[in-house]
Design a protein around this motif. Structure first.
Motif, short mmCIF file in Angstrom:
data_model
loop_
_atom_site.label_atom_id
_atom_site.label_comp_id
_atom_site.label_asym_id
_atom_site.label_seq_id
_atom_site.Cartn_x
_atom_site.Cartn_y
_atom_site.Cartn_z
N GLN A 45 0.85 -1.41 -0.54
CA GLN A 45 0.66 0.28 0.10
C GLN A 45 0.60 1.43 0.05
OE1 GLN A 45 -4.15 -1.83 1.99
NE2 GLN A 45 -2.31 -0.65 3.12
N PRO A 67 -3.40 5.28 12.12
CA PRO A 67 -5.03 5.32 12.07
C PRO A 67 -5.49 3.31 12.07
CG PRO A 67 -4.48 6.18 9.85
CD PRO A 67 -3.52 6.25 10.36
N THR A 68 -4.48 3.04 12.28
CA THR A 68 -4.50 1.69 12.83
C THR A 68 -4.09 1.23 13.65
OG1 THR A 68 -2.89 0.25 11.15
CG2 THR A 68 -5.09 0.58 10.00
N ARG A 69 -5.08 0.31 14.28
CA ARG A 69 -4.37 -0.35 15.95
C ARG A 69 -4.09 -2.60 15.94
NH1 ARG A 69 -2.52 3.56 16.05
NH2 ARG A 69 -2.36 5.04 17.50
N VAL A 70 -3.39 -3.28 15.72
CA VAL A 70 -3.25 -4.42 15.88
C VAL A 70 -3.50 -4.27 17.21
CG1 VAL A 70 -2.17 -6.49 16.20
CG2 VAL A 70 -1.59 -4.50 14.37
N LYS A 130 -4.83 -7.68 18.05
CA LYS A 130 -4.89 -9.98 18.99
C LYS A 130 -4.21 -10.02 17.77
CE LYS A 130 -8.46 -12.14 18.19
NZ LYS A 130 -9.18 -12.66 18.41
N TYR A 139 -3.18 -13.65 16.74
CA TYR A 139 -3.57 -15.29 17.52
C TYR A 139 -3.17 -16.41 16.41
CZ TYR A 139 -7.65 -14.94 14.80
OH TYR A 139 -8.56 -14.43 13.64
N GLY A 176 -7.19 4.64 8.30
CA GLY A 176 -6.36 3.43 8.00
C GLY A 176 -7.05 2.62 6.96
N LEU A 177 -6.33 1.48 6.26
CA LEU A 177 -6.04 0.47 5.57
C LEU A 177 -5.39 -0.91 5.72
CD1 LEU A 177 -7.83 -0.49 2.74
CD2 LEU A 177 -5.46 0.74 0.77
N THR A 178 -6.54 -1.50 6.59
CA THR A 178 -6.10 -2.93 6.34
C THR A 178 -5.94 -3.54 4.78
OG1 THR A 178 -6.42 -3.30 8.54
CG2 THR A 178 -5.72 -4.87 7.79
N ALA A 179 -4.94 -4.62 4.43
CA ALA A 179 -4.71 -4.86 2.92
C ALA A 179 -5.19 -6.73 3.21
CB ALA A 179 -3.03 -5.18 2.77
N THR A 199 -8.83 -8.85 9.88
CA THR A 199 -8.54 -9.52 9.89
C THR A 199 -7.42 -10.42 9.36
OG1 THR A 199 -9.77 -11.05 12.35
CG2 THR A 199 -8.27 -12.48 11.31
N ARG A 200 -5.98 -10.76 8.89
CA ARG A 200 -6.19 -11.20 8.05
C ARG A 200 -4.25 -11.87 8.13
NH1 ARG A 200 -0.95 -7.92 6.01
NH2 ARG A 200 -1.43 -8.30 4.30
N VAL A 224 -0.11 -16.76 12.02
CA VAL A 224 -0.74 -16.07 12.79
C VAL A 224 -1.35 -14.78 12.42
CG1 VAL A 224 0.04 -13.79 14.06
CG2 VAL A 224 1.62 -16.12 14.38
N MET A 225 -2.65 -15.22 12.49
CA MET A 225 -3.43 -14.04 12.06
C MET A 225 -3.75 -12.76 12.89
SD MET A 225 -4.71 -15.99 9.93
CE MET A 225 -6.84 -15.17 9.44
N ALA A 226 -4.13 -11.74 12.23
CA ALA A 226 -3.53 -10.66 13.83
C ALA A 226 -5.01 -9.33 13.15
CB ALA A 226 -2.40 -9.65 13.10
N THR A 227 -5.78 -9.15 14.52
CA THR A 227 -7.09 -8.58 14.02
C THR A 227 -6.99 -7.14 14.56
OG1 THR A 227 -8.19 -10.30 14.55
CG2 THR A 227 -9.38 -8.32 14.95
N ILE A 228 -7.35 -5.97 13.30
CA ILE A 228 -6.51 -4.52 13.39
C ILE A 228 -8.08 -3.54 13.16
CG2 ILE A 228 -4.79 -3.00 11.74
CD1 ILE A 228 -4.06 -5.29 11.24
N ILE A 229 -7.57 -2.63 14.61
CA ILE A 229 -8.83 -2.08 13.84
C ILE A 229 -8.40 0.09 13.49
CG2 ILE A 229 -10.35 -3.05 15.10
CD1 ILE A 229 -9.57 -1.07 17.66
N THR A 230 -9.19 0.21 13.09
CA THR A 230 -9.42 2.31 13.19
C THR A 230 -9.95 2.74 13.91
OG1 THR A 230 -9.04 0.98 10.75
CG2 THR A 230 -8.88 3.54 10.92
N PRO A 231 -9.62 3.15 14.43
CA PRO A 231 -10.59 3.56 15.87
C PRO A 231 -11.12 4.84 16.12
CG PRO A 231 -8.01 3.23 16.99
CD PRO A 231 -8.91 2.75 15.49
#
Lengths: 266, 316
Positions: free
Chosen positions: A128, A223-226, A228, A230, B107-110, B126-127, B134-141
């Motif tokens: 990106q 803007p993004t936060r990890v 979790k 797992y 934010g942008l998650t690919a 989640t990606r 390993v999977m990661a969950t990402i937010i854009t608060p």
């Protein structure tokens, strides 16, 4: 002709080990190398240097260890290498990374006609930053460039590979292209190149040098936060079929394949 | 509002609308489909999958070029203000979405493989993360819209459910510094990161000619052929087939590793697959540790037998 190559340092995945308990990659102690896809971007720049006397600047953001990686790009023939390094940059997501890189280009007056970057980095795999960087600088963009056709006075012609076609685009410069591996076959560094690179300096700048505010940088500016991380399916119980049971295993596989085929479009 | 962006009306669009509808119910919002593309696009059969379809069609939008698409989409996004914006992780989505994110400063998650929303309206993206299982969950608060590209085939198509409205937006034409001068159609080949079944081959196939059996199997099950680094280095396959750390990370429903011993670099790229089937002569090969079903046998002749059974049955 001035070319800017964006590069990233990534862990050397050739030597990667996996933690047997968690199944995750052990990143500590791994050597840093230039992202393998960026080498194809650099190689294209080096070819243009040979044919069109282009001047090459390599720009990267990363920890101080990136200096070694950038030195290797000088050994290969880049003319100038710039590293943006500061603890304030740590934890940057793609927006903060693109912002920092684009601001550095403005603040340091880095000149360019063409920006080349790799399709994506082998560690984050987002692909990106190139596009975001270009848009922040209002640069035209061609992604998924599979072949560099020609360079004319103020434009380039490139081939782009997408799902259903090969497209040939003519793009007015300045512009950014993100390239696939097929654009070039990276060369190996030579001994004389390595020697020569020792006398060159990698320029290093921090947030203050660039006059950037911490609010826009690193984790704070992202803007993004990890939230979790797992593991999925850590270990599998492999049902082994061999010898006289093999046929039963083959039947089992056929059953699975029949179950999942057909749900697929062509 | 949850927005879905695409430049064509295809299965990717329907998959994303299916997921968007599920999430919209959860947070009680509407679903809006943004279609930007050729004048020829027909939306009759998809409009009822969304509450609203916003059309931006032009004879100049037959092929994607960044800025004409970006300027018009940005205008529509600012007008309709979706809080979530999704696009397929295709060459279109992977180009337009970062451009939009840069303009909208968000934010942008690919390449997400799963999505959900929490009760605060956060999009849980989640990606697969670096190197394997390993999977990661990402937010854009704090930024809107929350943007994600999503791997094709991550979600199933859900039934339509309402009478959707359609709105046509006026197009802003602009001078483009990119000009398409030639186009050569290619057979849309199954991309390994988009296929539900991946048949991957390693050096255990022994010869390049032998890999044809894997291509045949992939064809029979509408899958794609993957490869290890060593066979890509040996030029049996081009690099876009490579699975692993220096290639692609795949997550199909079924992954067949034929004649692959299972170097960590390869395993990192396929271990999140749902069902893993390994075929290898060496019963101690590490690939069996990440497999659900292991066939201890010669990879070529085993693939041949599987192909034969499938062919016989389809003839019958």
């Amino acid at each position: 002709m001035k070319i800017l190559v964006l590069a990233k340092q990534v862990p050397d995945t050739d030597k990667v080990k996996i933690d047997p308990l968690t199944g995750t990659m052990i990143r500590e102690g791994l050597d840093a190398v230039i992202n393998p896809l960026d080498l194809h971007a650099l190689e294209l720049a080096l070819c243009l240097k040979e044919t069109h006397r282009a001047q090459i600047t390599v720009l990267s953001m990363g920890p101080m260890s990136t200096e070694m990686v950038l030195r290797d790009t000088l050994a290969l023939g880049a003319d100038r290498a710039i590293l943006l390094s500061d603890s304030a940059f740590a934890g940057s997501d793609t927006w903060a990374t693109s912002y920092t890189l684009s601001e550095a280009v403005k603040k340091l007056n880095i000149e360019y006609d063409l920006v080349i970057c790799g399709e994506k980095a082998t560690d984050g795999e987002t692909g990106q930053v190139g596009v975001e960087f270009a848009v922040l600088l209002n640069l035209p963009v061609i992604t998924y460039v599979s072949r560099f056709v020609s360079l004319q006075n103020d434009s380039i012609v490139v081939e782009r590979t997408v799902e259903d076609a090969y497209e040939t685009w003519k793009v007015r410069l300045p512009a950014l292209i993100s390239v696939l591996r097929s654009v070039s076959e990276p060369r190996l560094p030579t001994l004389s190149g390595k020697k020569m690179s020792l006398s060159k300096k990698v320029e290093i700048y921090n947030a203050r040098d660039l006059g950037l505010k911490n609010n826009d940088l690193g984790l704070t500016g992202s803007p993004t936060r990890v939230v979790k991380v797992y593991n999925t399916k850590l270990s599998r119980n492999c049902q082994l079929y061999m010898g006289k049971d093999l046929n039963q295993g083959i039947q089992e596989v056929v059953k699975i394949l029949k179950n999942y085929k057909g749900s697929v479009r062509r | 509002m949850i927005g879905v962006v695409n430049n064509q009306i295809d299965k990717n669009t329907l998959e994303l609308l299916g997921k968007a509808n599920q999430m919209a119910v959860k947070i009680q919002t509407q679903v809006c489909l943004f279609i930007i593309g050729s004048k020829e696009l027909k939306v009759d059969h998809v409009k009822d999958y969304a509450d609203l379809t916003v059309l931006m069609l032009s004879e100049n939008f037959g092929r994607f070029s960044l800025y004409p698409f970006l300027i018009n989409l940005e205008k529509a996004i600012l007008k309709y203000r979706p809080s979530i914006l999704l696009s397929p992780a295709t060459t279109f989505g992977r180009t337009i979405m970062p451009a939009l994110a840069a303009r909208l400063r968000t934010g942008l998650t690919a390449d997400c493989t799963d999505l959900d929303v929490d009760d605060k309206g956060n999009l849980l993206q989640t990606r697969p993360a670096i190197g394997g299982n390993v999977m990661a969950t990402i937010i854009t608060p704090n930024h809107r819209p929350q943007m994600a590209t999503v791997r094709p085939r991550s979600f199933s198509v859900q039934p339509e459910k309402r009478e959707g409205r359609v709105r046509i937006e006026e197009i802003t034409e602009l001078e483009d510094s990119c000009e398409l001068i030639k186009i050569e159609k290619r057979e849309p080949s199954a991309q390994i990161d988009q296929a539900q079944i991946v048949v991957s081959v390693g050096k255990g196939l022994r010869r390049k000619e032998n890999t044809q059996i894997a291509e045949k199997l992939a064809q029979l099950v509408s899958g794609a052929v993957g490869a290890t680094r060593s066979v890509v280095d040996a030029k049996w396959f081009s690099h876009d087939h490579q699975v692993g750390l220096s290639g692609k990370t795949v997550k199909p429903k079924v992954y067949i590793a034929a004649g692959i011993s299972g170097a960590v670099q390869h395993i990192a790229g396929m271990q999140t697959s749902e069902i893993v089937i390994a075929i290898n002569k060496d019963r101690y090969a590490p690939i069996f540790k990440v497999a659900d079903i292991g066939l201890v046998a010669d990879a070529y002749s085993t693939l041949e037998q599987i192909v034969k059974i499938l062919e016989d049955e389809s003839d019958a």
